[in-house]
Design an enzyme around this catalytic site. Structure first.
Site, PDB file in Angstrom:
ATOM      1  N   LYS A 155      -5.597  -3.762  -6.120  1.00 18.66           N
ATOM      2  CA  LYS A 155      -5.352  -4.856  -5.064  1.00 18.66           C
ATOM      3  C   LYS A 155      -6.328  -5.155  -4.381  1.00 18.66           C
ATOM      4  O   LYS A 155      -6.607  -6.149  -3.816  1.00 18.66           O
ATOM      5  CB  LYS A 155      -4.299  -4.344  -4.453  1.00 18.66           C
TER       6      LYS A 155
ATOM      7  N   CYS B 212       8.186  -5.183  -4.030  1.00 16.65           N
ATOM      8  CA  CYS B 212       6.915  -4.981  -4.692  1.00 16.65           C
ATOM      9  C   CYS B 212       7.015  -3.980  -5.775  1.00 16.65           C
ATOM     10  O   CYS B 212       6.014  -3.652  -6.443  1.00 16.65           O
ATOM     11  CB  CYS B 212       5.928  -4.762  -3.634  1.00 16.65           C
TER      12      CYS B 212
ATOM     13  N   HIS C 219      -0.542   2.127  -5.243  1.00 16.78           N
ATOM     14  CA  HIS C 219       0.057   1.034  -4.881  1.00 16.78           C
ATOM     15  C   HIS C 219      -0.839   0.227  -3.904  1.00 16.78           C
ATOM     16  O   HIS C 219      -1.016  -0.936  -3.990  1.00 16.78           O
ATOM     17  CB  HIS C 219       1.452   1.218  -3.995  1.00 16.78           C
TER      18      HIS C 219
ATOM     19  N   GLU D  33       1.108   7.027   1.102  1.00 17.83           N
ATOM     20  CA  GLU D  33       0.689   7.110  -0.167  1.00 17.83           C
ATOM     21  C   GLU D  33      -0.193   8.079  -0.634  1.00 17.83           C
ATOM     22  O   GLU D  33      -0.340   8.952  -1.406  1.00 17.83           O
ATOM     23  CB  GLU D  33       0.206   6.029  -0.941  1.00 17.83           C
TER      24      GLU D  33
ATOM     25  N   HIS E  28      -2.369  -8.665  -3.248  1.00 20.21           N
ATOM     26  CA  HIS E  28      -1.016  -8.112  -3.509  1.00 20.21           C
ATOM     27  C   HIS E  28      -0.143  -9.130  -4.106  1.00 20.21           C
ATOM     28  O   HIS E  28       0.411 -10.324  -3.438  1.00 20.21           O
ATOM     29  CB  HIS E  28      -0.437  -7.453  -2.126  1.00 20.21           C
TER      30      HIS E  28
ATOM     31  N   PHE F 239       9.328  -3.008  -0.031  1.00 19.71           N
ATOM     32  CA  PHE F 239      10.221  -3.376   1.208  1.00 19.71           C
ATOM     33  C   PHE F 239      11.585  -2.890   0.738  1.00 19.71           C
ATOM     34  O   PHE F 239      12.218  -3.083  -0.147  1.00 19.71           O
ATOM     35  CB  PHE F 239      10.113  -4.691   1.843  1.00 19.71           C
TER      36      PHE F 239
END
Length: 412
Positions: A336, A164, A304, A315, A341, A400
């Site tokens: 998002k 991502c 994010h 975050e 996403h 990831f």
């Protein structure tokens, strides 16, 4: 010798909110959702049955049938977004400059839908019926490859695949090529089209997806107490980067400068972020150092913010560690909440959003943020966009495997 600077002069977007940048931007500013029930396949047996699908996309409106057959949807999306970005920039490709213009467009997963389709053909009809375009249609670097072929771009050609954070890594790497003087312009970003049966099943098996199937437009809820996972989406975000003086010389409109780029690894877990946010902290700090900008000069963070319980909390903690007292003064939003996403495309889309926010003086909201979770106590621009003449914006992208990329954009 002064450092060469990379600026964004063109933006191409293809998102669940629209088939171009202007449509997407208007929807973001108005706080509209692009999330809905999955229509691409029968999702009734799935625990998560919602997604941010690209709507009304017909590749034959943009390319002929032969060209469309040579690429799975993520490549088609990359071609469309790249064409839009080039037109938006006004940059002409000529025999004199094509060797100095390159492409770095990545994808987190590549052509998974076509892999599923061709595997079914193999099992049901035999090996001779598998498409001769199968391999080039699915591999990640063929997004960059096909864009270079279509536009005759003979500079560096590469593709990042960092889950991502892919789109942000692509743009950061491309900006560095310009800074080093290896090229004069780049097309860079990410593309993803992974709303497929196997992909949704895999993410659902990880328990990463929201199950708020009865309220799709309210399912992506970054930083909200009642968030229950992310909403898978698809799309593409590609920008045209140019060396600043060359862009000025041809009178190009400049959205923003890519002033800083930071990368790091969590070195911690396959899918979960480092619990103390160290990886995110180091990536943000690296971007600030690269740009030689102090924390108090940053106005906006496009987080994010995927709407996963652990990721959002970490975050928020990382932003507070980096910015200290200034964290409470930052405008922070996760777009998002409206688009879902888009995995490897997210960094390209959200960097474009940052550039548009700087250029147009508007920060899009975080929708569905009704009850900020404990620890998520920043100014997340809830529900409605904010008009503000912001000067510096930070885009966070985390993937990831603990791979992190942050881009610092500056108004020019």
């Amino acid at each position: 010798m002064a450092r060469r600077r990379a600026v964004i002069t063109g933006i191409g977007l293809l998102t669940p909110l629209g088939l171009d940048a202007d449509t997407t931007w208007r929807a973001l500013v108005e706080g509209r959702s692009g999330i809905g029930p999955i229509t691409r396949f029968d999702a009734s047996p799935y625990t998560s049955r919602i997604a941010g699908e690209i709507k009304d996309f017909d590749p034959l409106r943009y390319m002929d049938r032969k060209e469309a057959r040579k690429g799975d949807a993520f490549i088609q999306y990359a071609l469309v977004a790249s064409g839009s970005a080039l037109r938006d920039s006004g940059l002409s490709i000529t025999d004199q400059n094509r060797d100095r213009i390159g492409v770095i467009i990545g994808s987190g997963i590549g052509g998974l839908p076509m892999i599923e389709d061709q595997h079914k053909i193999l099992l049901e009809r035999g090996p001779d019926r598998v498409s001769p375009f199968f391999i080039p249609a699915i591999i990640v670097n063929l997004a960059s490859g096909q864009v270079s072929i279509k536009h005759g771009l003979r500079g560096p050609n590469s593709a990042v695949c960092t889950a991502c954070s892919t789109g942000a890594h692509c743009i950061g790497d491309a900006a560095k090529l310009i800074e080093r003087g290896e090229v004069d312009a780049m097309l860079a970003g990410g593309a993803e089209a992974a709303v497929s049966p196997l992909s949704v099943a895999g993410f659902a098996s990880l328990r990463a997806l929201s199950r708020r199937n009865d309220e799709p437009e309210r399912a992506s809820r970054p930083f909200d107490r009642d968030r229950d996972g992310f909403v898978i989406a698809e799309g593409a975000g590609v920008v045209v980067l140019e060396e600043r003086e060359a862009a000025k010389a041809r009178g190009a409109r400049v959205y923003a400068e890519v002033a800083g780029y930071g990368m790091s690894a969590d070195a911690y877990h396959l899918t979960a972020p480092d619990e103390d946010g160290n990886g995110a902290v180091r990536a943000m700090e690296a971007a600030l150092r690269d740009a030689q900008i102090t924390t108090d000069k940053v106005d906006y963070v496009n987080a994010h913010g995927t709407s996963t319980p652990q990721g959002d909390t970490v975050e928020a903690m990382a932003i507070k560690r980096v910015f200290g007292d200034h964290a409470k003064k930052l405008l922070v939003s996760s777009t998002k909440s409206m688009m879902g996403h888009a995995l490897g495309a997210a960094g390209g889309i959200e960097t474009s959003v940052c550039a548009l926010a700087l250029h147009r003086g508007t920060v899009p909201p975080t929708t569905n943020l009704d009850h900020p979770d404990e620890g998520c106590d920043l100014n997340y621009v809830p529900h409605e966009s904010v008009q503000r003449d912001i000067r510096v914006a930070l885009n966070n992208s985390f993937g990831f495997g603990g791979t992190n990329a942050c881009l610092l954009l500056k108004k020019v």
